[in-house]
Design a protein around this motif. Structure first.
Motif, PDB file in Angstrom:
ATOM      1  N   GLY A 387       0.820  -1.202   0.000  1.00 23.15           N
ATOM      2  CA  GLY A 387       0.000   0.000   0.000  1.00 23.15           C
ATOM      3  C   GLY A 387       0.856   1.255   0.000  1.00 23.15           C
ATOM      4  N   ILE A 388       0.213   2.408   0.056  1.00 23.51           N
ATOM      5  CA  ILE A 388       0.939   3.662  -0.064  1.00 23.51           C
ATOM      6  C   ILE A 388       1.807   3.916   1.169  1.00 23.51           C
ATOM      7  N   PHE A 389       2.874   4.675   0.968  1.00 25.14           N
ATOM      8  CA  PHE A 389       3.810   4.983   2.039  1.00 25.14           C
ATOM      9  C   PHE A 389       3.215   6.050   2.967  1.00 25.14           C
ATOM     10  N   PRO A 390       3.738   6.167   4.184  1.00 26.31           N
ATOM     11  CA  PRO A 390       3.339   7.280   5.046  1.00 26.31           C
ATOM     12  C   PRO A 390       3.707   8.614   4.402  1.00 26.31           C
ATOM     13  N   ARG A 391       3.096   9.692   4.875  1.00 28.95           N
ATOM     14  CA  ARG A 391       3.402  11.011   4.325  1.00 28.95           C
ATOM     15  C   ARG A 391       4.894  11.312   4.484  1.00 28.95           C
ATOM     16  N   LYS A 392       5.426  12.021   3.499  1.00 25.86           N
ATOM     17  CA  LYS A 392       6.833  12.436   3.507  1.00 25.86           C
ATOM     18  C   LYS A 392       7.775  11.254   3.736  1.00 25.86           C
ATOM     19  N   SER A 393       7.623  10.232   2.889  1.00 26.13           N
ATOM     20  CA  SER A 393       8.505   9.064   2.983  1.00 26.13           C
ATOM     21  C   SER A 393       9.770   9.242   2.149  1.00 26.13           C
ATOM     22  N   PHE A 394       9.650   9.956   1.028  1.00 24.81           N
ATOM     23  CA  PHE A 394      10.801  10.140   0.145  1.00 24.81           C
ATOM     24  C   PHE A 394      10.580  11.367  -0.731  1.00 24.81           C
ATOM     25  N   ASP A 395      11.664  11.859  -1.286  1.00 18.35           N
ATOM     26  CA  ASP A 395      11.626  12.926  -2.279  1.00 18.35           C
ATOM     27  C   ASP A 395      12.190  12.387  -3.580  1.00 18.35           C
TER      28      ASP A 395
END
Length: 412
Positions: A387-395
């Motif tokens: 599923g989707i990553f937590p907020r602000k996982s990568f740039d």
């Protein structure tokens, strides 16, 4: 389902493109001097700057006036005839970044019926990260009342063979040149070519092959395969989706098969483009009892768990987070920090540079967490299975490397 397709694309004519094109509205939010310079630079010129709402302005008084001004400017530009329309078109874009690398992309429209932003999504297009919900209402409001859209969404494909977008680099000299200029504020240089007719049809054929090969590639991976992931601009995609769903709910008898609000303009990029770098976003908590937080976190540390490095001042160590609490190290850590900071003092910051994490962790009452590197080849399998990553996982890029607003589309 043709989830990424050509569209009617608008480009302004006889204007100063350097003044027209500005970086995504969610960048440099903590640097008001940046946006003050941009405002001064664009004053008296036709510019997308006059049609956007900055993230830093979302909670300011009279935000409704700012939204109204943006939408009225769209209508003014449209009625004033400054745009040329390119029908059934894509735009191939090359962005020369400040570092010297060149990132390729293709502007086209995605079908919002094929996009779902919820964590348990099984749609063909999915977000990469959870969104910050409190920023949504104003974004939806400006979208549903707008007549135009200008995208800063960077949509990612998982094309390790580089067969989908990269062929345009070899044939660009045969395509009509649309623009070629330096971007303001050290944004590098951008060049765009028109893709229509046979070139567009050839891309559509490559896209069909990509979809077919993608399903074969991931048929053994747990979860339902997807074709594209929203890398940057997740909030804009969610806003477009919610505005479209609101339109459908209030007008249930309307035919939406080709309604312009059903689509959103994006730039499709290849995750495997060397100019696309995936940088893990680390965590720092300040204004807290660092030792107490660490002791609490160690209660969910188990042998063979997810390894996460921590630092408090000059002290360093590793906790091994229980894999039964989540699919990834970052998910387990973020859930813990959300719960802990809901009951204890402290401020959570998101930091890309690991050296900055260690420096900030040397402050009094601070602790830093260094998360494992994200490998490109595991990103799509991880999204599909976990599923989707937590907020602000990568740039995916530095702020001045983000997409600048340029092309537009009518959405009403």
């Amino acid at each position: 389902m043709n989830v990424f397709r050509s569209s009617s694309i608008l480009l302004p004519q006889d204007i100063n493109y350097e003044k027209w094109s500005v970086v995504a509205c969610d960048q440099f939010s903590s640097e008001p001097r940046y946006w003050n310079r941009v405002r001064r630079n664009c004053e008296g010129y036709r510019s997308v700057m006059h049609m956007i709402l900055l993230d830093g302005d979302l909670n300011k008084p009279r935000v409704d006036d700012a939204i109204r001004y943006a939408n009225e400017t769209m209508e003014w530009y449209l009625n004033d005839g400054i745009f040329r329309t390119y029908d059934n078109a894509y735009v191939y874009v090359e962005r020369r970044l400040p570092c010297g690398k060149v990132r390729g992309g293709l502007i086209g429209a995605v079908d919002l019926e094929a996009y779902d932003y919820h964590n348990n999504s099984v749609s063909l297009i999915r977000p990469s990260e959870k969104i910050v919900e409190e920023r949504l209402p104003a974004r939806v409001k400006i979208r549903k009342d707008a007549v135009l859209e200008f995208p800063h969404v960077q949509l990612m494909c998982d094309d390790d063979r580089k067969e989908l977008i990269e062929p345009f680099a070899e044939m660009k000299d045969q395509l009509p040149l649309l623009y070629d200029f330096d971007l303001m504020e050290d944004g590098g240089h951008v060049t765009g070519w028109l893709v229509q007719g046979e070139a567009a049809e050839a891309f559509d054929a490559r896209l069909e092959r990509y979809a077919s090969d993608f399903y074969k590639k991931y048929q053994g991976v747990s979860g339902v395969p997807m074709l594209f992931a929203v890398g940057e601009g997740n909030l804009s995609m969610v806003s477009a989706k919610k505005a479209y769903e609101e339109l459908k709910s209030t007008n249930p008898d309307m035919d939406y098969s080709n309604h312009p609000a059903r689509y959103a303009l994006v730039e499709l990029e290849n995750l495997y483009d060397p100019a696309v770098h995936v940088e893990r976003v680390h965590r720092v908590v300040t204004g807290t009892n660092a030792k107490k937080l660490l002791m609490k976190l160690q209660q969910i540390s188990v042998p063979n768990g997810f390894p996460v490095k921590w630092c408090i001042g000059t002290e360093h160590g590793v906790v091994y987070l229980d894999r039964q609490l989540g699919q990834r190290a970052i998910s387990v850590l973020q859930d813990f920090l959300d719960d802990y900071l809901g009951e204890h003092p402290g401020k959570l910051d998101y930091i890309v540079d690991s050296r900055n994490v260690e420096e900030l962790a040397c402050q009094k009452n601070a602790i830093g967490f260094l998360l494992p590197k994200v490998e490109k080849e595991f990103m799509f399998p991880d999204l599909i299975a976990g599923g989707i990553f937590p907020r602000k996982s990568f740039d995916l890029c530095d702020p001045n490397e983000m997409r600048y607003y340029l092309e537009g589309r009518i959405i009403k």
